[in-house]
Motif scaffolding. Structure first.
Motif, PDB file in Angstrom:
ATOM      1  N   ASN A  95     -61.549 -17.983  13.282  1.00 35.81           N
ATOM      2  CA  ASN A  95     -61.968 -17.217  12.111  1.00 35.81           C
ATOM      3  C   ASN A  95     -60.916 -17.390  11.023  1.00 35.81           C
ATOM      4  N   ILE A  96     -61.222 -18.241  10.080  1.00 37.48           N
ATOM      5  CA  ILE A  96     -60.265 -18.544   9.022  1.00 37.48           C
ATOM      6  C   ILE A  96     -60.274 -17.412   7.994  1.00 37.48           C
ATOM      7  N   PRO A  97     -59.087 -16.830   7.690  1.00 38.65           N
ATOM      8  CA  PRO A  97     -59.034 -15.768   6.685  1.00 38.65           C
ATOM      9  C   PRO A  97     -59.615 -16.238   5.354  1.00 38.65           C
ATOM     10  N   GLN A  98     -60.284 -15.341   4.661  1.00 38.31           N
ATOM     11  CA  GLN A  98     -60.937 -15.677   3.397  1.00 38.31           C
ATOM     12  C   GLN A  98     -59.970 -15.723   2.224  1.00 38.31           C
ATOM     13  N   ASP A  99     -58.776 -15.154   2.377  1.00 38.17           N
ATOM     14  CA  ASP A  99     -57.842 -15.064   1.255  1.00 38.17           C
ATOM     15  C   ASP A  99     -56.715 -16.097   1.336  1.00 38.17           C
ATOM     16  N   LEU A 100     -56.961 -17.229   1.965  1.00 39.16           N
ATOM     17  CA  LEU A 100     -55.942 -18.267   2.049  1.00 39.16           C
ATOM     18  C   LEU A 100     -55.643 -18.836   0.667  1.00 39.16           C
ATOM     19  N   LYS A 101     -54.384 -19.271   0.491  1.00 36.28           N
ATOM     20  CA  LYS A 101     -53.969 -19.841  -0.784  1.00 36.28           C
ATOM     21  C   LYS A 101     -53.141 -21.092  -0.511  1.00 36.28           C
ATOM     22  N   LEU A 102     -53.555 -22.220  -1.098  1.00 36.64           N
ATOM     23  CA  LEU A 102     -52.773 -23.449  -1.024  1.00 36.64           C
ATOM     24  C   LEU A 102     -51.588 -23.289  -1.954  1.00 36.64           C
ATOM     25  N   ASN A 103     -50.358 -23.265  -1.383  1.00 34.26           N
ATOM     26  CA  ASN A 103     -49.219 -22.978  -2.250  1.00 34.26           C
ATOM     27  C   ASN A 103     -48.054 -23.953  -2.143  1.00 34.26           C
ATOM     28  N   LEU A 104     -48.125 -24.930  -1.219  1.00 34.02           N
ATOM     29  CA  LEU A 104     -46.986 -25.829  -1.045  1.00 34.02           C
ATOM     30  C   LEU A 104     -47.458 -27.205  -0.600  1.00 34.02           C
ATOM     31  N   GLU A 105     -46.883 -28.237  -1.220  1.00 38.73           N
ATOM     32  CA  GLU A 105     -47.096 -29.616  -0.797  1.00 38.73           C
ATOM     33  C   GLU A 105     -45.729 -30.206  -0.461  1.00 38.73           C
ATOM     34  N   ILE A 106     -45.605 -30.727   0.765  1.00 37.57           N
ATOM     35  CA  ILE A 106     -44.336 -31.321   1.168  1.00 37.57           C
ATOM     36  C   ILE A 106     -44.483 -32.834   1.303  1.00 37.57           C
ATOM     37  N   TYR A 107     -43.335 -33.497   1.247  1.00 34.71           N
ATOM     38  CA  TYR A 107     -43.290 -34.963   1.223  1.00 34.71           C
ATOM     39  C   TYR A 107     -44.109 -35.482   0.034  1.00 34.71           C
ATOM     40  N   ILE A 108     -43.982 -34.784  -1.088  1.00 35.96           N
ATOM     41  CA  ILE A 108     -44.771 -35.113  -2.269  1.00 35.96           C
ATOM     42  C   ILE A 108     -44.464 -36.532  -2.773  1.00 35.96           C
ATOM     43  N   ASP A 109     -43.250 -37.002  -2.524  1.00 33.10           N
ATOM     44  CA  ASP A 109     -42.888 -38.349  -2.952  1.00 33.10           C
ATOM     45  C   ASP A 109     -43.471 -39.435  -2.037  1.00 33.10           C
ATOM     46  N   ASN A 110     -44.142 -39.034  -0.962  1.00 38.02           N
ATOM     47  CA  ASN A 110     -44.828 -39.965  -0.065  1.00 38.02           C
ATOM     48  C   ASN A 110     -46.333 -39.999  -0.322  1.00 38.02           C
ATOM     49  N   LYS A 111     -46.814 -39.132  -1.210  1.00 39.84           N
ATOM     50  CA  LYS A 111     -48.252 -39.018  -1.458  1.00 39.84           C
ATOM     51  C   LYS A 111     -48.771 -40.273  -2.151  1.00 39.84           C
ATOM     52  N   PRO A 112     -49.841 -40.869  -1.600  1.00 39.73           N
ATOM     53  CA  PRO A 112     -50.452 -42.003  -2.296  1.00 39.73           C
ATOM     54  C   PRO A 112     -51.019 -41.554  -3.646  1.00 39.73           C
ATOM     55  N   LYS A 113     -51.116 -42.464  -4.570  1.00 37.75           N
ATOM     56  CA  LYS A 113     -51.579 -42.132  -5.921  1.00 37.75           C
ATOM     57  C   LYS A 113     -53.091 -41.911  -6.010  1.00 37.75           C
ATOM     58  N   PHE A 114     -53.862 -42.308  -4.997  1.00 43.11           N
ATOM     59  CA  PHE A 114     -55.322 -42.259  -5.119  1.00 43.11           C
ATOM     60  C   PHE A 114     -55.939 -40.882  -4.897  1.00 43.11           C
ATOM     61  N   TYR A 115     -55.144 -39.873  -4.590  1.00 44.82           N
ATOM     62  CA  TYR A 115     -55.696 -38.517  -4.496  1.00 44.82           C
ATOM     63  C   TYR A 115     -54.685 -37.509  -5.027  1.00 44.82           C
ATOM     64  N   SER A 116     -55.192 -36.345  -5.407  1.00 46.36           N
ATOM     65  CA  SER A 116     -54.332 -35.229  -5.806  1.00 46.36           C
ATOM     66  C   SER A 116     -55.136 -33.938  -5.719  1.00 46.36           C
ATOM     67  N   PHE A 117     -54.415 -32.834  -5.629  1.00 52.16           N
ATOM     68  CA  PHE A 117     -55.035 -31.514  -5.583  1.00 52.16           C
ATOM     69  C   PHE A 117     -54.972 -30.885  -6.964  1.00 52.16           C
ATOM     70  N   ASN A 118     -55.974 -30.100  -7.311  1.00 55.29           N
ATOM     71  CA  ASN A 118     -55.998 -29.425  -8.601  1.00 55.29           C
ATOM     72  C   ASN A 118     -55.124 -28.176  -8.622  1.00 55.29           C
ATOM     73  N   ASN A 119     -54.875 -27.594  -7.455  1.00 52.92           N
ATOM     74  CA  ASN A 119     -54.090 -26.370  -7.375  1.00 52.92           C
ATOM     75  C   ASN A 119     -52.669 -26.585  -7.885  1.00 52.92           C
ATOM     76  N   GLU A 120     -52.132 -25.568  -8.524  1.00 53.63           N
ATOM     77  CA  GLU A 120     -50.714 -25.564  -8.866  1.00 53.63           C
ATOM     78  C   GLU A 120     -49.969 -25.126  -7.614  1.00 53.63           C
ATOM     79  N   THR A 121     -49.073 -25.971  -7.117  1.00 54.90           N
ATOM     80  CA  THR A 121     -48.338 -25.663  -5.900  1.00 54.90           C
ATOM     81  C   THR A 121     -46.858 -25.945  -6.096  1.00 54.90           C
ATOM     82  N   LYS A 122     -46.064 -25.335  -5.242  1.00 51.32           N
ATOM     83  CA  LYS A 122     -44.668 -25.736  -5.140  1.00 51.32           C
ATOM     84  C   LYS A 122     -44.688 -27.107  -4.465  1.00 51.32           C
TER      85      LYS A 122
END
Length: 138
Positions: A95-122
């Motif tokens: 049962n996934i809580p309904q109030d989840l918030k995407l707030n952190l992306e780690i290893y951001i310097d390893n992220k491929p350029k072909f995708y990104s998230f719209n959320n503002e995150t740390k």
């Protein structure tokens, strides 16, 4: 909260630390999941397995390990080897809580350029993450 793998062979109970979801862009997570993994922190020592005959733990770095079901391959958790920190695959929760918030992306310097998230995150780089966990294991 209850959680399980895809096939139901590995089940567990856990207490969440909060409802903040983290995304990891490291090469290991991307290879393991064919994308990113979305995780949520749990309270230390609360990951308790009800069924674990198919639980496997992979030694993925000097300080970290990954748990998965060896029957269906579902990624279940990442934790430090001393188990002072652990997070779980948020989608392994029954049962996934309904109030989840995407707030952190780690290893951001390893992220491929072909995708990104719209959320503002740390965002944390690989060096910042390694320094954080290396310091906690010394």
């Amino acid at each position: 909260m209850k959680g399980q793998c895809l096939c139901g062979a590995t089940t567990f109970n856990v207490e969440l630390s909060n409802h903040d979801v983290h995304v990891c862009h490291c090469s290991i997570c991307r290879r393991q999941t064919s994308g990113v993994i979305m995780t949520i922190d749990i309270k230390q020592g609360t990951l308790k397995f009800d069924q674990q005959a198919h639980l496997s733990v992979f030694n993925s770095s000097e300080w970290g390990e990954r748990g998965f079901c060896n029957a269906c391959g579902t990624t279940l958790f990442w934790r430090t080897k001393d188990q002072s920190y652990c997070n779980i695959n948020v989608f392994s929760l029954e049962n996934i809580p309904q109030d989840l918030k995407l707030n952190l992306e780690i290893y951001i310097d390893n992220k491929p350029k072909f995708y990104s998230f719209n959320n503002e995150t740390k965002k944390m780089t690989e060096a910042e993450v390694v320094a954080l966990f290396s310091a906690s294991t010394e």
